[in-house]
Design a protein around this motif. Sequence first.
Motif, PDB file in Angstrom:
ATOM      1  N   LEU A  18      29.122  29.957  43.718  1.00 26.69           N
ATOM      2  CA  LEU A  18      29.772  29.284  42.603  1.00 26.69           C
ATOM      3  C   LEU A  18      29.174  29.739  41.272  1.00 26.69           C
ATOM      4  N   SER A  19      27.861  29.848  41.213  1.00 27.10           N
ATOM      5  CA  SER A  19      27.198  30.308  39.992  1.00 27.10           C
ATOM      6  C   SER A  19      27.594  31.737  39.658  1.00 27.10           C
ATOM      7  N   ALA A  20      27.651  32.595  40.661  1.00 29.52           N
ATOM      8  CA  ALA A  20      28.046  33.987  40.431  1.00 29.52           C
ATOM      9  C   ALA A  20      29.487  34.063  39.937  1.00 29.52           C
ATOM     10  N   TRP A  21      30.373  33.229  40.484  1.00 28.50           N
ATOM     11  CA  TRP A  21      31.772  33.223  40.052  1.00 28.50           C
ATOM     12  C   TRP A  21      31.889  32.786  38.591  1.00 28.50           C
ATOM     13  N   VAL A  22      31.147  31.754  38.182  1.00 29.70           N
ATOM     14  CA  VAL A  22      31.193  31.273  36.799  1.00 29.70           C
ATOM     15  C   VAL A  22      30.689  32.351  35.850  1.00 29.70           C
ATOM     16  N   VAL A  23      29.610  33.010  36.206  1.00 21.45           N
ATOM     17  CA  VAL A  23      29.067  34.077  35.359  1.00 21.45           C
ATOM     18  C   VAL A  23      30.053  35.238  35.273  1.00 21.45           C
ATOM     19  N   LEU A  24      30.665  35.600  36.383  1.00 23.54           N
ATOM     20  CA  LEU A  24      31.633  36.691  36.392  1.00 23.54           C
ATOM     21  C   LEU A  24      32.834  36.344  35.514  1.00 23.54           C
ATOM     22  N   LYS A  25      33.309  35.097  35.571  1.00 25.11           N
ATOM     23  CA  LYS A  25      34.435  34.687  34.731  1.00 25.11           C
ATOM     24  C   LYS A  25      34.073  34.751  33.251  1.00 25.11           C
ATOM     25  N   LYS A  26      32.842  34.417  32.911  1.00 24.80           N
ATOM     26  CA  LYS A  26      32.417  34.431  31.508  1.00 24.80           C
ATOM     27  C   LYS A  26      32.214  35.848  30.994  1.00 24.80           C
ATOM     28  N   LEU A  27      31.609  36.708  31.801  1.00 27.97           N
ATOM     29  CA  LEU A  27      31.229  38.042  31.337  1.00 27.97           C
ATOM     30  C   LEU A  27      32.285  39.107  31.592  1.00 27.97           C
ATOM     31  N   ALA A  28      33.124  38.922  32.593  1.00 27.14           N
ATOM     32  CA  ALA A  28      34.123  39.935  32.934  1.00 27.14           C
ATOM     33  C   ALA A  28      35.441  39.267  33.318  1.00 27.14           C
ATOM     34  N   PRO A  29      36.145  38.698  32.337  1.00 26.93           N
ATOM     35  CA  PRO A  29      37.377  37.978  32.676  1.00 26.93           C
ATOM     36  C   PRO A  29      38.467  38.892  33.238  1.00 26.93           C
ATOM     37  N   ASN A  30      38.561  40.129  32.777  1.00 23.92           N
ATOM     38  CA  ASN A  30      39.592  41.030  33.302  1.00 23.92           C
ATOM     39  C   ASN A  30      39.319  41.391  34.758  1.00 23.92           C
ATOM     40  N   ALA A  31      38.081  41.629  35.086  1.00 21.57           N
ATOM     41  CA  ALA A  31      37.730  41.936  36.475  1.00 21.57           C
ATOM     42  C   ALA A  31      37.993  40.731  37.374  1.00 21.57           C
ATOM     43  N   THR A  32      37.699  39.548  36.873  1.00 22.10           N
ATOM     44  CA  THR A  32      37.958  38.334  37.638  1.00 22.10           C
ATOM     45  C   THR A  32      39.456  38.172  37.883  1.00 22.10           C
ATOM     46  N   ARG A  33      40.259  38.446  36.874  1.00 25.50           N
ATOM     47  CA  ARG A  33      41.719  38.344  37.024  1.00 25.50           C
ATOM     48  C   ARG A  33      42.222  39.339  38.060  1.00 25.50           C
ATOM     49  N   ARG A  34      41.711  40.566  38.019  1.00 23.50           N
ATOM     50  CA  ARG A  34      42.126  41.580  38.996  1.00 23.50           C
ATOM     51  C   ARG A  34      41.717  41.182  40.410  1.00 23.50           C
ATOM     52  N   LEU A  35      40.534  40.608  40.562  1.00 29.05           N
ATOM     53  CA  LEU A  35      40.098  40.136  41.883  1.00 29.05           C
ATOM     54  C   LEU A  35      41.005  39.028  42.403  1.00 29.05           C
ATOM     55  N   ARG A  36      41.368  38.087  41.527  1.00 30.88           N
ATOM     56  CA  ARG A  36      42.250  36.998  41.938  1.00 30.88           C
ATOM     57  C   ARG A  36      43.627  37.519  42.326  1.00 30.88           C
ATOM     58  N   ILE A  37      44.136  38.510  41.578  1.00 30.44           N
ATOM     59  CA  ILE A  37      45.441  39.087  41.904  1.00 30.44           C
ATOM     60  C   ILE A  37      45.384  39.779  43.259  1.00 30.44           C
ATOM     61  N   ALA A  38      44.334  40.561  43.498  1.00 33.30           N
ATOM     62  CA  ALA A  38      44.213  41.272  44.775  1.00 33.30           C
ATOM     63  C   ALA A  38      44.118  40.291  45.939  1.00 33.30           C
ATOM     64  N   LEU A  39      43.346  39.239  45.767  1.00 34.17           N
ATOM     65  CA  LEU A  39      43.215  38.235  46.825  1.00 34.17           C
ATOM     66  C   LEU A  39      44.536  37.511  47.053  1.00 34.17           C
ATOM     67  N   ALA A  40      45.227  37.157  45.974  1.00 35.71           N
ATOM     68  CA  ALA A  40      46.495  36.449  46.109  1.00 35.71           C
ATOM     69  C   ALA A  40      47.535  37.323  46.800  1.00 35.71           C
ATOM     70  N   LEU A  41      47.599  38.599  46.448  1.00 37.79           N
ATOM     71  CA  LEU A  41      48.569  39.490  47.093  1.00 37.79           C
ATOM     72  C   LEU A  41      48.299  39.618  48.588  1.00 37.79           C
ATOM     73  N   THR A  42      47.042  39.634  48.952  1.00 36.65           N
ATOM     74  CA  THR A  42      46.683  39.709  50.369  1.00 36.65           C
ATOM     75  C   THR A  42      47.116  38.442  51.103  1.00 36.65           C
ATOM     76  N   LEU A  43      46.925  37.300  50.477  1.00 36.76           N
ATOM     77  CA  LEU A  43      47.272  36.031  51.115  1.00 36.76           C
ATOM     78  C   LEU A  43      48.776  35.771  51.133  1.00 36.76           C
ATOM     79  N   LEU A  44      49.521  36.372  50.223  1.00 42.77           N
ATOM     80  CA  LEU A  44      50.961  36.097  50.110  1.00 42.77           C
ATOM     81  C   LEU A  44      51.835  37.067  50.895  1.00 42.77           C
ATOM     82  N   ARG A  45      51.258  37.901  51.720  1.00 38.23           N
ATOM     83  CA  ARG A  45      52.055  38.850  52.505  1.00 38.23           C
ATOM     84  C   ARG A  45      53.002  38.114  53.445  1.00 38.23           C
TER      85      ARG A  45
END
Length: 80
Positions: A18-45
């Motif tokens: 949880l701490s790593a996720w919060v730090v990643l969202k604060k420091l690298a919001p674009n990377a976090t968005r790309r990770l969420r998109i990739a995960l969502a696409l995998t789950l929505l197949r």
Amino acid sequence: MTAALLLQYVVVALAVLLSAWVVLKKLAPNATRRLRIALALTLLRAGRPTWVRALGRRVAPSPAATGTCGSCDSCGPPAS
């Protein structure tokens, strides 16, 4: 290993993730968005169970603004 020790390890691991996720969202919001998109696409197949697809819709980020405005709140006149 006792159950109490295993529970302690699980709680600590969840806190670290949880701490790593919060730090990643604060420091690298674009990377976090790309990770969420990739995960969502995998789950929505197609062919996934309904609950997995619901989780994928929940994980997916909200749509980004389109057009000339990038939603950076700087669309107004420049400050003097």
